[in-house]
Design a protein around this motif. Structure first.
Motif, PDB file in Angstrom:
ATOM      1  N   HIS A  25      17.126 -29.245 -17.782  1.00  0.00           N
ATOM      2  CA  HIS A  25      16.617 -28.383 -16.720  1.00  0.00           C
ATOM      3  C   HIS A  25      17.792 -27.767 -15.974  1.00  0.00           C
ATOM      4  N   LYS A  26      17.722 -26.445 -15.805  1.00  0.00           N
ATOM      5  CA  LYS A  26      18.769 -25.698 -15.117  1.00  0.00           C
ATOM      6  C   LYS A  26      18.130 -24.879 -13.997  1.00  0.00           C
ATOM      7  N   GLY A  27      18.908 -24.640 -12.937  1.00  0.00           N
ATOM      8  CA  GLY A  27      18.399 -23.804 -11.858  1.00  0.00           C
ATOM      9  C   GLY A  27      18.191 -22.372 -12.305  1.00  0.00           C
ATOM     10  N   LEU A  28      19.140 -21.830 -13.037  1.00  0.00           N
ATOM     11  CA  LEU A  28      19.050 -20.483 -13.607  1.00  0.00           C
ATOM     12  C   LEU A  28      19.088 -20.581 -15.116  1.00  0.00           C
ATOM     13  N   GLU A  29      18.255 -19.786 -15.766  1.00  0.00           N
ATOM     14  CA  GLU A  29      18.217 -19.817 -17.217  1.00  0.00           C
ATOM     15  C   GLU A  29      19.497 -19.217 -17.806  1.00  0.00           C
ATOM     16  N   LEU A  30      19.870 -19.719 -18.961  1.00  0.00           N
ATOM     17  CA  LEU A  30      21.073 -19.225 -19.629  1.00  0.00           C
ATOM     18  C   LEU A  30      20.796 -17.885 -20.299  1.00  0.00           C
ATOM     19  N   ASN A  31      21.838 -17.090 -20.432  1.00  0.00           N
ATOM     20  CA  ASN A  31      21.746 -15.819 -21.140  1.00  0.00           C
ATOM     21  C   ASN A  31      22.138 -16.075 -22.595  1.00  0.00           C
ATOM     22  N   TYR A  32      21.220 -15.768 -23.523  1.00  0.00           N
ATOM     23  CA  TYR A  32      21.418 -16.096 -24.924  1.00  0.00           C
ATOM     24  C   TYR A  32      21.705 -14.832 -25.738  1.00  0.00           C
ATOM     25  N   ASP A  33      22.604 -14.967 -26.680  1.00  0.00           N
ATOM     26  CA  ASP A  33      22.856 -13.970 -27.728  1.00  0.00           C
ATOM     27  C   ASP A  33      22.837 -14.733 -29.044  1.00  0.00           C
ATOM     28  N   LEU A  34      21.622 -14.911 -29.574  1.00  0.00           N
ATOM     29  CA  LEU A  34      21.452 -15.761 -30.749  1.00  0.00           C
ATOM     30  C   LEU A  34      22.082 -15.155 -31.997  1.00  0.00           C
ATOM     31  N   GLY A  35      22.286 -13.854 -32.012  1.00  0.00           N
ATOM     32  CA  GLY A  35      22.949 -13.250 -33.161  1.00  0.00           C
ATOM     33  C   GLY A  35      24.376 -13.730 -33.312  1.00  0.00           C
ATOM     34  N   ASN A  36      25.052 -13.987 -32.202  1.00  0.00           N
ATOM     35  CA  ASN A  36      26.408 -14.529 -32.210  1.00  0.00           C
ATOM     36  C   ASN A  36      26.456 -16.011 -31.886  1.00  0.00           C
ATOM     37  N   LEU A  37      25.239 -16.663 -31.737  1.00  0.00           N
ATOM     38  CA  LEU A  37      25.162 -18.073 -31.338  1.00  0.00           C
ATOM     39  C   LEU A  37      25.964 -18.298 -30.053  1.00  0.00           C
ATOM     40  N   LEU A  38      25.666 -17.452 -29.067  1.00  0.00           N
ATOM     41  CA  LEU A  38      26.400 -17.456 -27.809  1.00  0.00           C
ATOM     42  C   LEU A  38      25.422 -17.714 -26.665  1.00  0.00           C
ATOM     43  N   PRO A  41      18.616 -13.032 -35.062  1.00  0.00           N
ATOM     44  CA  PRO A  41      18.432 -11.602 -34.748  1.00  0.00           C
ATOM     45  C   PRO A  41      19.771 -10.879 -34.742  1.00  0.00           C
ATOM     46  N   GLN A  42      19.704  -9.578 -34.486  1.00  0.00           N
ATOM     47  CA  GLN A  42      20.929  -8.787 -34.403  1.00  0.00           C
ATOM     48  C   GLN A  42      21.704  -9.162 -33.136  1.00  0.00           C
ATOM     49  N   PRO A  43      23.026  -9.282 -33.220  1.00  0.00           N
ATOM     50  CA  PRO A  43      23.825  -9.625 -32.022  1.00  0.00           C
ATOM     51  C   PRO A  43      23.815  -8.494 -31.012  1.00  0.00           C
ATOM     52  N   THR A  44      23.884  -8.864 -29.759  1.00  0.00           N
ATOM     53  CA  THR A  44      23.881  -7.896 -28.652  1.00  0.00           C
ATOM     54  C   THR A  44      25.212  -7.822 -27.924  1.00  0.00           C
ATOM     55  N   THR A  45      26.048  -8.817 -28.048  1.00  0.00           N
ATOM     56  CA  THR A  45      27.349  -8.822 -27.364  1.00  0.00           C
ATOM     57  C   THR A  45      28.410  -8.279 -28.306  1.00  0.00           C
ATOM     58  N   PRO A  46      29.066  -7.152 -27.961  1.00  0.00           N
ATOM     59  CA  PRO A  46      30.137  -6.639 -28.843  1.00  0.00           C
ATOM     60  C   PRO A  46      31.384  -7.522 -28.742  1.00  0.00           C
ATOM     61  N   ILE A  47      31.826  -7.993 -29.871  1.00  0.00           N
ATOM     62  CA  ILE A  47      33.002  -8.861 -29.937  1.00  0.00           C
ATOM     63  C   ILE A  47      34.097  -8.127 -30.704  1.00  0.00           C
ATOM     64  N   PRO A  48      35.285  -8.010 -30.163  1.00  0.00           N
ATOM     65  CA  PRO A  48      36.351  -7.285 -30.878  1.00  0.00           C
ATOM     66  C   PRO A  48      36.783  -8.035 -32.132  1.00  0.00           C
ATOM     67  N   ARG A  49      37.138  -7.257 -33.140  1.00  0.00           N
ATOM     68  CA  ARG A  49      37.585  -7.811 -34.406  1.00  0.00           C
ATOM     69  C   ARG A  49      39.103  -7.823 -34.462  1.00  0.00           C
TER      70      ARG A  49
END
Length: 367
Positions: free
Chosen positions: A39-52, A104-112
């Motif tokens: 249980h958390k006070g604020l929900e986490l922000n998920y980016d399942l495409g990057n497992l983040l 799903p498709q990732p939403t956070t752009p990660i530099p290569r």
């Protein structure tokens, strides 16, 4: 009855186990594991495409200062548990007795670190299969072995239906009865391996990524003299003795070698020479000054002056302006401003029979 035997039998008998003790042990074991519900006070922000997963909750400073490592481990465990819970809610599929989650498709752009790899060009067989509509059927990894009556891998170590382990080979009808079939089978396998390697190299060369050698790999229809000599030298030097004991023809010329042998400096030992090299590099970096060629600079100045003089001779209007508004020396072919006289002479101009780079007079000229 022997009393010692009776006492031994009683001691070997196991004590009765109660149901309550088993339940208590199971409950104690369950308490040692943490719950999957966090249980958390604020929900986490998920980016399942990057497992983040990003935790926006503030850090409790007091607990963090007391036990830093324990607090960070608990925080990482809770956030990881929440991320795994979200992954288990995704749609899944089964492949080779393994359950896979569809991310799903990732939403956070990660530099290569490196650019996106280009698409691999199709081989000759793949192009032919696409043209004819041929579809590859994936074969199963395991096959049934008739001899051992069990499932074995199709390829590799301890593969099923391995004909190389047989101690007898049936001679075909059209084959020579005195031919060694075991040697023939080994030679056929070597030819197949070499053919596959040649096809692989040709596909690489066709894609344009790299070049392959013409000697010993890709045969040429009509090789010239240089290609034949190169192939001969390569075959001669391919032995362990580098062609020293290779038999030669009577008129065959001995090749001098393919190139110079590269010399390497010793890794350890001569520290003085290494120090001198480094000091030489540093001195070059510190004393980077342009080198001036005096003769070249003087000749360049003389060429510039001659070019200016010739341009003034062609344009008399510019010459008059230069006489009025500038203090430059007079142009060649005109009278000088100073030092006129029959018997006088300057360091530059001379009389009728002499000439100077700047000014001329009838019998004398100024500087």
């Amino acid at each position: 009855m022997n009393p010692l035997a009776g006492s031994r039998s009683k001691s070997n008998m196991a004590a009765p186990i109660s149901i309550q003790s088993v339940l208590d042990a199971a409950e104690k074991k369950e308490k040692s594991f943490k719950s999957t519900e966090v249980h958390k006070g604020l929900e986490l922000n998920y980016d399942l495409g990057n497992l983040l997963a990003t935790d926006p909750n503030p850090i409790e400073v007091r607990e963090f200062r007391k036990l830093q490592e324990t607090y960070l481990l608990n925080l990482a465990r809770d956030n990881c548990q929440l991320l795994i819970n979200e992954v288990f809610q995704l749609p899944s599929e089964r492949s080779d007795d393994v359950i896979l989650a569809k991310l799903p498709q990732p939403t956070t752009p990660i530099p290569r670190e490196k650019p996106v790899p280009k698409e691999k060009p199709l081989s000759k067989w793949q192009n032919f299969a696409n043209l004819k509509g041929i579809q590859n059927r994936k074969k199963s990894r395991m096959v049934w072995d008739e001899q051992s009556k069990e499932w074995k891998p199709r390829f590799g170590y301890k593969r099923g239906n391995d004909n190389t382990k047989s101690w007898v080979i049936e001679v075909p009808k059209n084959a020579d009865p005195y031919e060694d079939q075991f040697t023939k089978r080994r030679e056929d396998k070597k030819e197949r391996v070499a053919k596959n390697e040649l096809q692989r190299l040709r596909n690489i060369a066709r894609s344009g990524k790299s070049k392959i050698a013409n000697v010993g790999v890709a045969p040429v229809a009509k090789p010239n003299k240089d290609q034949l000599n190169k192939a001969l030298n390569t075959a001669t030097l391919s032995t362990a003795s580098l062609g020293k004991f290779t038999k030669r023809l009577d008129d065959e010329k001995v090749s001098k070698g393919g190139g110079k042998k590269r010399k390497y400096d010793p890794v350890v030992g001569n520290m003085r020479s290494e120090k001198d090299k480094h000091m030489d590099v540093i001195s070059r970096m510190e004393n980077k000054r342009p080198k001036i060629d005096v003769q070249k600079a003087i000749s360049k100045i003389n060429r510039d002056e001659q070019f200016e003089n010739s341009s003034r001779n062609r344009n008399p209007a510019s010459q008059k302006k230069s006489k009025k508004g500038s203090s430059r020396t007079p142009v060649s072919g005109q009278k000088g401003k100073q030092g006129k006289g029959r018997q006088g002479s300057g360091p530059v101009g001379k009389g009728r029979q002499g000439s100077g780079p700047v000014g001329k007079g009838r019998q004398g000229s100024g500087p």
